[in-house]
Design an enzyme around this catalytic site. Structure first.
Site, PDB file in Angstrom:
ATOM      1  N   SER A 173     -28.329  94.976 -97.091  1.00 17.07           N
ATOM      2  CA  SER A 173     -28.351  95.670 -95.800  1.00 17.07           C
ATOM      3  C   SER A 173     -29.481  96.681 -95.800  1.00 17.07           C
ATOM      4  O   SER A 173     -29.914  97.151 -96.858  1.00 17.07           O
ATOM      5  CB  SER A 173     -27.020  96.387 -95.580  1.00 17.07           C
ATOM      6  OG  SER A 173     -27.073  97.265 -94.469  1.00 17.07           O
ATOM      7  N   TYR A 186     -20.489 102.453 -98.038  1.00 17.80           N
ATOM      8  CA  TYR A 186     -21.196 101.196 -97.754  1.00 17.80           C
ATOM      9  C   TYR A 186     -22.630 101.263 -98.288  1.00 17.80           C
ATOM     10  O   TYR A 186     -23.108 100.327 -98.938  1.00 17.80           O
ATOM     11  CB  TYR A 186     -21.196 100.943 -96.246  1.00 17.80           C
ATOM     12  CG  TYR A 186     -21.769  99.601 -95.836  1.00 17.80           C
ATOM     13  CD1 TYR A 186     -21.020  98.436 -95.967  1.00 17.80           C
ATOM     14  CD2 TYR A 186     -23.050  99.501 -95.297  1.00 17.80           C
ATOM     15  CE1 TYR A 186     -21.535  97.208 -95.584  1.00 17.80           C
ATOM     16  CE2 TYR A 186     -23.579  98.281 -94.915  1.00 17.80           C
ATOM     17  CZ  TYR A 186     -22.812  97.137 -95.055  1.00 17.80           C
ATOM     18  OH  TYR A 186     -23.338  95.921 -94.668  1.00 17.80           O
TER      19      TYR A 186
END
Length: 305
Positions: A173, A186
């Site tokens: 990501s 995250y």
């Protein structure tokens, strides 16, 4: 080799590689065939994992689909067969569980054979401020988004190394490249995934296993529901990405042995600026791009304790 000679060699090769990169901007890289490859995709029961499987379905590959959801995996199997996939195997696997990953991996090796393209795609997001996130969810983020990559590599990389043939794909990501307000756990898990993938890639190069390729994928938010409610201040600059577009770009990156894939392309510039600008200017640009408020309206698939 002395210092001066080696330095000249590095300068000469740097010029060559820069020219090579410039040429590739205008002349697309040749795509390699994946026919005959055995491709394992984690998190294949929905979202990007399913779309990647659908893209590969008509390419003459053997698909091995892993997901924690039996219903989701069954639907992916149905869809890829409709698209022409002849060899499809599905397995239920909780990628956060090391013992289960090893057990299912052994089953795959017995029933299907060696995996030659491994796509670590399974991921979760809590979407909570760090102090509001239960310990259990923080641990689960790390287990699924990063630790699972350790176990799948341990299970399937030895065969690739032995044959000097394969491809490791980490779906990370943009949050694995820079911190994001509201995504502490995250970001930590995706930073870990990126660092791990880069380190393994260097180990492969250092041991002359250049037949095992690596691709690290770092997209901005994707419109799959996982980040439902996340916002972007300037969509023209930092758009929420469409899943079909992302899946096609990932397939192309694999077929052209692209080492890094960032989406949208402005991320390449953002990262370069992050590393050279004074911190206060970086924060100013982050505020301008809305980075402090990406997660203000986050809903995702539903927050659970």
């Amino acid at each position: 080799m002395n210092f001066a000679l080696e330095t000249l060699q590095v300068l000469a090769m740097s010029i060559y590689y820069n020219l090579e990169a410039l040429v590739k901007l205008f002349i697309p890289s040749r795509k390699k065939s994946v026919a005959g490859e055995t491709i394992l995709i984690t998190g294949a029961g929905s979202g990007i994992g399913r779309l990647i499987a659908l893209e590969f379905a008509s390419m003459g590959v053997t698909l091995v689909l892993w997901d924690i959801s039996q219903d989701g995996n069954k639907e992916t199997v149905r869809l890829v067969k409709e698209k022409g996939a002849a060899r499809v195997h599905s397995y239920i696997c909780d990628c956060s569980n090391k013992a289960e990953v090893y057990s299912v991996a052994d089953q795959v090796k017995r029933e299907v054979g060696d995996v030659t393209i491994l796509i670590n795609n399974a991921g979760i997001v809590t979407g909570r401020k760090f102090m509001d996130a239960p310990d259990s969810l923080i641990e689960k983020s790390m287990e699924v988004n990063s630790n699972a990559h350790f176990w799948t590599y341990k299970a399937f990389l030895p065969a690739m190394v032995a044959s000097n043939h394969g491809h490791l794909v980490s779906i990370a990501s943009s949050a694995g490249l820079m911190g994001v307000n509201g995504l502490a756990d995250y970001c930590a898990s995706k930073f870990a995934a990126v660092g791990f993938a880069e380190s393994v890639a260097l180990e492969l190069l250092a041991t002359k296993k250049n037949g095992v390729k690596t691709t690290i994928v770092c997209p901005f938010f994707i419109n799959t529901g996982m980040f439902d409610g996340a916002i972007t201040k300037w969509p023209i600059i930092m758009p929420i990405l469409e899943p079909d577009y992302v899946a096609k770009k990932i397939i192309r990156a694999i077929q052209t042995d692209q080492v890094y894939l960032y989406m949208p392309r402005i991320l390449y510039l953002v990262l370069a600026l992050k590393n050279i600008l004074p911190t206060k200017i970086g924060l100013l640009l982050g505020d301008y791009l809305g980075a402090f408020n990406f997660m203000d309206a986050f809903k995702g698939h539903g927050k659970k304790d």
